[in-house]
Write a protein that holds these residues in place. Structure first.
Motif, PDB file in Angstrom:
ATOM      1  N   VAL A  28       0.824  -1.208   0.000  1.00  0.00           N
ATOM      2  CA  VAL A  28       0.000   0.000   0.000  1.00  0.00           C
ATOM      3  C   VAL A  28       0.860   1.260   0.000  1.00  0.00           C
ATOM      4  CG1 VAL A  28      -1.999  -1.059   1.087  1.00  0.00           C
ATOM      5  CG2 VAL A  28      -0.207  -0.139   2.507  1.00  0.00           C
ATOM      6  N   GLU A  29       0.285   2.318  -0.528  1.00  0.00           N
ATOM      7  CA  GLU A  29       0.942   3.620  -0.566  1.00  0.00           C
ATOM      8  C   GLU A  29       0.798   4.304   0.796  1.00  0.00           C
ATOM      9  OE1 GLU A  29       2.617   5.413  -2.976  1.00  0.00           O
ATOM     10  OE2 GLU A  29       2.646   3.527  -4.074  1.00  0.00           O
ATOM     11  N   PRO A  30       1.844   4.967   1.275  1.00  0.00           N
ATOM     12  CA  PRO A  30       1.748   5.674   2.556  1.00  0.00           C
ATOM     13  C   PRO A  30       0.601   6.688   2.589  1.00  0.00           C
ATOM     14  CG  PRO A  30       4.027   5.547   1.854  1.00  0.00           C
ATOM     15  CD  PRO A  30       3.199   5.029   0.718  1.00  0.00           C
ATOM     16  N   GLU A  31       0.344   7.368   1.461  1.00  0.00           N
ATOM     17  CA  GLU A  31      -0.749   8.344   1.443  1.00  0.00           C
ATOM     18  C   GLU A  31      -2.098   7.659   1.649  1.00  0.00           C
ATOM     19  OE1 GLU A  31       0.208  10.020  -2.348  1.00  0.00           O
ATOM     20  OE2 GLU A  31       1.128  11.785  -1.433  1.00  0.00           O
ATOM     21  N   PRO A  54      -1.844  10.208  13.450  1.00  0.00           N
ATOM     22  CA  PRO A  54      -1.551   8.920  12.811  1.00  0.00           C
ATOM     23  C   PRO A  54      -0.372   9.022  11.855  1.00  0.00           C
ATOM     24  CG  PRO A  54      -3.553   9.862  11.905  1.00  0.00           C
ATOM     25  CD  PRO A  54      -3.120  10.755  13.024  1.00  0.00           C
ATOM     26  N   GLY A  55       0.392   7.946  11.754  1.00  0.00           N
ATOM     27  CA  GLY A  55       1.520   7.889  10.832  1.00  0.00           C
ATOM     28  C   GLY A  55       1.163   7.096   9.594  1.00  0.00           C
ATOM     29  N   ALA A  56       1.999   7.188   8.591  1.00  0.00           N
ATOM     30  CA  ALA A  56       1.731   6.555   7.294  1.00  0.00           C
ATOM     31  C   ALA A  56       2.337   5.155   7.220  1.00  0.00           C
ATOM     32  CB  ALA A  56       2.256   7.437   6.176  1.00  0.00           C
ATOM     33  N   TRP A  57       2.067   4.346   8.212  1.00  0.00           N
ATOM     34  CA  TRP A  57       2.529   2.965   8.212  1.00  0.00           C
ATOM     35  C   TRP A  57       1.368   2.095   8.686  1.00  0.00           C
ATOM     36  CZ3 TRP A  57       4.725   6.869  11.084  1.00  0.00           C
ATOM     37  CH2 TRP A  57       4.299   6.956  12.403  1.00  0.00           C
ATOM     38  N   VAL A  58       1.387   0.836   8.256  1.00  0.00           N
ATOM     39  CA  VAL A  58       0.307  -0.063   8.672  1.00  0.00           C
ATOM     40  C   VAL A  58       0.518  -0.499  10.110  1.00  0.00           C
ATOM     41  CG1 VAL A  58      -0.225  -0.882   6.353  1.00  0.00           C
ATOM     42  CG2 VAL A  58       1.482  -2.087   7.712  1.00  0.00           C
ATOM     43  N   ASP A  59      -0.577  -0.679  10.798  1.00  0.00           N
ATOM     44  CA  ASP A  59      -0.539  -1.215  12.155  1.00  0.00           C
ATOM     45  C   ASP A  59      -1.823  -1.994  12.380  1.00  0.00           C
ATOM     46  OD1 ASP A  59      -2.462   0.799  12.567  1.00  0.00           O
ATOM     47  OD2 ASP A  59      -1.070   2.093  13.625  1.00  0.00           O
ATOM     48  N   SER A  60      -1.834  -2.801  13.416  1.00  0.00           N
ATOM     49  CA  SER A  60      -3.005  -3.644  13.658  1.00  0.00           C
ATOM     50  C   SER A  60      -4.241  -2.803  13.945  1.00  0.00           C
ATOM     51  CB  SER A  60      -2.736  -4.625  14.799  1.00  0.00           C
ATOM     52  OG  SER A  60      -2.432  -3.929  15.988  1.00  0.00           O
ATOM     53  N   ALA A  61      -4.073  -1.626  14.546  1.00  0.00           N
ATOM     54  CA  ALA A  61      -5.223  -0.772  14.847  1.00  0.00           C
ATOM     55  C   ALA A  61      -5.937  -0.342  13.568  1.00  0.00           C
ATOM     56  CB  ALA A  61      -4.789   0.451  15.649  1.00  0.00           C
ATOM     57  N   LEU A  62      -5.196  -0.154  12.481  1.00  0.00           N
ATOM     58  CA  LEU A  62      -5.813   0.227  11.205  1.00  0.00           C
ATOM     59  C   LEU A  62      -6.741  -0.883  10.718  1.00  0.00           C
ATOM     60  CD1 LEU A  62      -6.221   1.922   8.654  1.00  0.00           C
ATOM     61  CD2 LEU A  62      -4.093   0.924   7.776  1.00  0.00           C
ATOM     62  N   PHE A  63      -6.238  -2.110  10.658  1.00  0.00           N
ATOM     63  CA  PHE A  63      -7.046  -3.207  10.138  1.00  0.00           C
ATOM     64  C   PHE A  63      -8.163  -3.587  11.103  1.00  0.00           C
ATOM     65  CE2 PHE A  63      -2.927  -3.641   7.931  1.00  0.00           C
ATOM     66  CZ  PHE A  63      -3.395  -3.226   6.695  1.00  0.00           C
ATOM     67  N   ALA A 137       6.097   9.862  -1.810  1.00  0.00           N
ATOM     68  CA  ALA A 137       4.876   9.659  -1.034  1.00  0.00           C
ATOM     69  C   ALA A 137       5.146   9.555   0.463  1.00  0.00           C
ATOM     70  CB  ALA A 137       4.151   8.407  -1.521  1.00  0.00           C
ATOM     71  N   MET A 138       6.209   8.874   0.849  1.00  0.00           N
ATOM     72  CA  MET A 138       6.505   8.722   2.272  1.00  0.00           C
ATOM     73  C   MET A 138       6.814  10.077   2.904  1.00  0.00           C
ATOM     74  SD  MET A 138       6.614   6.855   4.893  1.00  0.00           S
ATOM     75  CE  MET A 138       6.869   5.143   4.590  1.00  0.00           C
ATOM     76  N   LYS A 142       4.583  11.893   5.893  1.00  0.00           N
ATOM     77  CA  LYS A 142       5.163  12.355   7.156  1.00  0.00           C
ATOM     78  C   LYS A 142       4.944  13.855   7.323  1.00  0.00           C
ATOM     79  CE  LYS A 142       8.767   8.856   7.697  1.00  0.00           C
ATOM     80  NZ  LYS A 142      10.218   8.619   7.749  1.00  0.00           N
ATOM     81  N   CYS A 143       5.059  14.585   6.233  1.00  0.00           N
ATOM     82  CA  CYS A 143       4.858  16.027   6.272  1.00  0.00           C
ATOM     83  C   CYS A 143       3.411  16.350   6.651  1.00  0.00           C
ATOM     84  CB  CYS A 143       5.223  16.640   4.928  1.00  0.00           C
ATOM     85  SG  CYS A 143       5.142  18.451   4.898  1.00  0.00           S
ATOM     86  N   TYR A 144       2.449  15.680   6.007  1.00  0.00           N
ATOM     87  CA  TYR A 144       1.040  15.928   6.328  1.00  0.00           C
ATOM     88  C   TYR A 144       0.743  15.586   7.786  1.00  0.00           C
ATOM     89  CZ  TYR A 144      -0.048  16.625   1.374  1.00  0.00           C
ATOM     90  OH  TYR A 144      -0.099  17.099   0.096  1.00  0.00           O
ATOM     91  N   SER A 145       1.346  14.514   8.279  1.00  0.00           N
ATOM     92  CA  SER A 145       1.149  14.134   9.671  1.00  0.00           C
ATOM     93  C   SER A 145       1.686  15.221  10.605  1.00  0.00           C
ATOM     94  CB  SER A 145       1.845  12.800   9.951  1.00  0.00           C
ATOM     95  OG  SER A 145       1.668  12.425  11.282  1.00  0.00           O
TER      96      SER A 145
END
Length: 167
Positions: A28-31, A54-63, A137-138, A142-145
């Motif tokens: 998946v794309e970070p965005e 939130p950061g642009a990485w997958v975590d269990s909380a997302l799913f 994208a990464m 990070k910038c948007y976060s």
């Protein structure tokens, strides 16, 4: 489509428009990750453990949040969101119909407070313009976060004002 009582609320809802499928078995794309976390957070289905942006990485909380949203909306609870798919459409429908966020802050009491709020909005706009110019994208995610954190801190005078991430 009611959100949990402890749901965090963001200030400016946007529609979710994924570029690729978002699921546990997908690249998946970070965005896309950040957009999904923000949308689910606005609806009360995603929250970081420490309450930070939130950061642009997958975590269990997302799913887990995706599956919780799917179950609450009588959808197949597979933790997968496809661009234009049933879950993405349901998220966007929920974002369109959600009540305006409850503002825990007092409304601006005077012209000085109103000017300060406008200054925060202007700085957020400028920050996001800078973020959009970053080369990958990464870095943009990070910038948007960091921009969201700066905006939140600006709205709460006295909170530290972090630097904008620019790579």
């Amino acid at each position: 489509m009611t959100a949990p009582a402890n749901a965090p609320r963001a200030l400016a809802p946007r529609a979710l428009a994924l570029r690729a499928p978002l699921g546990p078995d997908h690249v998946v794309e970070p965005e896309d990750i950040l957009d999904a976390k923000q949308a689910l957070g606005r609806l009360g289905y995603y929250r970081t453990a420490d309450g930070s942006a939130p950061g642009a990485w997958v975590d269990s909380a997302l799913f887990n949040g995706i599956r919780s949203f799917q179950r609450a909306n009588n959808l197949k609870a597979d933790g997968l969101i496809r661009p234009g798919g049933v879950t993405e459409r349901a998220v966007n429908a929920a974002l369109r119909t959600e009540e305006p966020p409850a503002n825990d802050d007092e409304p601006p009491a005077n012209d000085e407070e109103q000017h300060a709020l406008r200054d925060c909005e202007q700085q957020r706009f400028l920050d996001e313009m800078k973020c959009g110019t970053l080369p990958n994208a990464m870095a943009r995610a990070k910038c948007y976060s960091s921009s969201m954190q700066r905006y939140a801190n600006c709205r709460h005078n006295g909170y530290p004002y972090p630097d904008l991430y620019v790579g």
